[in-house]
Scaffold this motif. Structure first.
Motif, PDB file in Angstrom:
ATOM      1  N   PHE A  57      -9.135  -6.422  -7.395  1.00  0.00           N
ATOM      2  CA  PHE A  57      -9.110  -5.426  -6.326  1.00  0.00           C
ATOM      3  C   PHE A  57      -7.935  -5.674  -5.381  1.00  0.00           C
ATOM      4  CE2 PHE A  57     -10.076  -4.170  -1.983  1.00  0.00           C
ATOM      5  CZ  PHE A  57     -10.426  -2.840  -2.133  1.00  0.00           C
TER       6      PHE A  57
ATOM      7  N   GLY B 241      -0.789  -2.877  -4.597  1.00  0.00           N
ATOM      8  CA  GLY B 241      -0.216  -1.804  -5.411  1.00  0.00           C
ATOM      9  C   GLY B 241       0.300  -2.272  -6.755  1.00  0.00           C
TER      10      GLY B 241
ATOM     11  N   SER C   3      -4.533  -4.931  -7.089  1.00  0.00           N
ATOM     12  CA  SER C   3      -4.328  -3.508  -7.384  1.00  0.00           C
ATOM     13  C   SER C   3      -4.330  -2.644  -6.128  1.00  0.00           C
ATOM     14  CB  SER C   3      -5.420  -3.021  -8.342  1.00  0.00           C
ATOM     15  OG  SER C   3      -5.313  -1.630  -8.555  1.00  0.00           O
ATOM     16  N   GLU C   4      -5.369  -2.786  -5.314  1.00  0.00           N
ATOM     17  CA  GLU C   4      -5.549  -1.871  -4.188  1.00  0.00           C
ATOM     18  C   GLU C   4      -4.751  -2.274  -2.947  1.00  0.00           C
ATOM     19  OE1 GLU C   4      -7.114   0.968  -4.667  1.00  0.00           O
ATOM     20  OE2 GLU C   4      -7.415   0.276  -6.728  1.00  0.00           O
TER      21      GLU C   4
ATOM     22  N   ASN D 136       0.812  -1.219   0.000  1.00  0.00           N
ATOM     23  CA  ASN D 136       0.000   0.000   0.000  1.00  0.00           C
ATOM     24  C   ASN D 136       0.843   1.266   0.000  1.00  0.00           C
ATOM     25  OD1 ASN D 136       0.943  -0.262   2.587  1.00  0.00           O
ATOM     26  ND2 ASN D 136      -1.025   0.107   3.597  1.00  0.00           N
TER      27      ASN D 136
END
Length: 528
Positions: free
Chosen positions: A312, A319, A315-316, A262
């Protein structure tokens, strides 16, 4: 005896940046994501242990700075025409750290030891291609029957059950690292302690302070010691990745081998080219305990898999250092092709969610009777955030999730020792670039790694058939069928394909990003 084909003869020479002729000790404080459970090469199984062990010990075959298989303690090897016999010639004058000569008998002893059931090696099956290895490891033969022998003091001959195209790469794994027989026999399980451990790699063990550091110092008896530029390497565990970044910024760590996902964007802004990102042959899973109700119901396992939004999480949470994973094996493995994907890979999240709800209803769960799942995971920021995201997604299909988190050493020991669980976080990094290295994990008789006690005779039959097939195209087709079964049964739920993230100080020279994620300290140097 059949004729021999010479496969390699040149010994590798480490290419490292030259350092100034300063007399000061060169110390490398190397971050390592977890604490080793053991430094016994025959009981090891984690990547964190492998980083340390490949600095301490060297097998017949080693890794280059690029992560390629190169000559190690063997200067060369030859392979018989039928691919069944490998003959290794040891380097001249190689020694253990205490001055004892390294001989062919050391390797014979080491391979017999890992196969001896009394050793309790969880990872012995990686070497089952060696003749009689599986039989011996299962208590059906004697260690002396293993297909490894010393032709003379400098020649090791290994005979296989069947031609194995990836065998040389197998020997780069930590389970092929030798042990010093006299030390094992004198100290028993304590032979790996500082003061007792005798090594034959670029470094030797000086200190082991749990939860603090493992100190290795240069081994003056290593055959290539003159090219080893770093005097001392301290392996420092850093499961708390955010705290490790602060230690790196303060100069307490010279490198990290995993970053808080993150923070990737801000880390790139702050540290620029010091952030190293690249592909990694591995898969991040959730292992389901398919030996206990209700997880022995394939509909439950499929529903849990369908409800996960992998895009999700990759990606989230990570990163984009990881990629969404829809197959048991990552793309890019040698001797294979495209993996067998989940049939709902391209379905919309809404369609997958509805199908998952329907499967749970068929299995007897719903608003009045929610499915309850406990996830066990080893504590890192990335893992914690990932399983919380999974729980949020499962909540949408009526699943209630709780958590148990421990340090990595405790987590993996719990799984290896057959401890109870519902779902457990796990990851597998390729030991060699071949689908065999992933599929073997779920063989019903693999007590060391089949944590969820998956048992499908059809899968086992296909796997066994693939090990006997010499035609690589036919072999790949058989393995694809086996992986397809896994994508229907879902005993382990693939979530992401690994990527590798590192922070490397500008003072560290010689670091080469590679898909194997191996960075032996012997190739590195450090400016003061």
């Amino acid at each position: 005896m059949s004729s021999w084909i010479k496969r390699t003869a040149l010994a590798a020479v480490a290419t490292v940046a030259l350092m100034s002729a300063a007399s000061a000790e060169v110390v490398y404080n190397r971050g390592n994501t977890g604490e080793p459970e053991t430094l016994d090469t025959h009981k090891t199984s984690t990547v964190q242990e492998a980083h340390i062990l490949r600095d301490l010990l060297e097998g017949l075959v080693a890794y280059s700075a690029k992560g390629e298989a190169i000559p190690g303690q063997a200067a060369k090897w030859e392979v018989s025409d039928d691919g069944l016999t490998y003959r290794f010639t040891l380097r001249d004058g190689i020694k253990w750290s205490n001055g004892d000569p390294v001989t062919a008998e050391d390797f014979v002893y080491s391979y017999r030891r890992i196969m001896d059931p009394a050793t309790g090696a969880k990872y012995a099956n990686i070497l089952y291609p060696i003749k009689n290895a599986e039989k011996i490891n299962k208590g059906q033969g004697k260690p002396e029957e293993l297909g490894v022998k010393a032709v003379d003091a400098k020649t090791v001959e290994i005979t296989l059950e069947a031609a194995t195209p990836y065998f040389i790469e197998l020997l780069t794994h930590q389970t092929s690292l030798p042990v010093h027989r006299a030390s094992v026999e004198k100290f028993g399980k304590d032979f790996v302690k500082p003061g007792n451990m005798v090594s034959n790699g670029a470094y030797k063990l000086a200190e082991f302070v749990p939860n603090s550091h493992i100190k290795l110092v240069k081994n003056e008896n290593y055959w290539d010691a003159k090219n080893v530029k770093i005097d001392t390497v301290n392996f420092i565990p850093h499961p708390d990745l955010a705290a490790a970044v602060r230690r790196y910024e303060a100069g307490e760590l010279d490198s990290m081998d995993e970053l808080p996902a993150n923070q990737i964007k801000t880390l790139k802004e702050r540290f620029k080219e010091q952030v190293k990102l690249g592909p990694y042959l591995g898969t991040w899973y959730l292992v389901v305990n398919s030996s206990k109700a209700p997880f022995n119901d394939v509909r439950v396992r499929q529903a849990l898999s369908m409800a996960i939004d992998r895009e999700f999480i990759a990606s989230e949470i990570w990163g984009q250092t990881m990629q969404p994973g829809y197959s048991f094996m990552p793309p890019g493995l040698g001797n294979y092709g495209e993996p067998a994907y989940m049939e709902y890979k391209d379905a919309s999240p809404i369609d997958r969610e509805e199908k998952a709800k329907a499967l749970l209803k068929e299995a007897g769960f719903g608003p009045g009777k929610p499915l309850k799942v406990e996830i066990r995971y080893n504590t890192t920021d990335n893992n914690r955030n990932s399983v919380i995201a999974v729980a949020d997604q499962w909540k949408q299909i009526g699943v209630e999730t709780s958590f148990i988190n421990t340090d990595g050493k405790t987590h993996f020991a719990h799984l290896r020792d057959g401890g109870d669980f519902d779902v457990a976080r796990y990851g597998w990094i390729a030991d060699y670039s071949d689908p065999n290295n992933f599929l073997f994990l779920l063989k019903s008789d693999n007590r060391g790694f089949n944590y969820g006690k998956y048992n499908n005779p059809e899968f086992d039959k296909l796997f066994d058939q693939s090990t006997k097939e010499l035609d690589l195209k036919k072999r790949a087709d058989i393995m694809k069928k086996a992986e397809t079964i896994l994508m229907k049964d879902m005993p382990w739920i693939p979530i992401m394909y690994y990527g590798k993230s590192n922070l490397i100080s500008p003072k560290i020279q010689g670091f080469v990003l590679n898909t194997r994620g191996v960075y032996p300290t012997r190739y590195l140097s450090k400016t003061q």
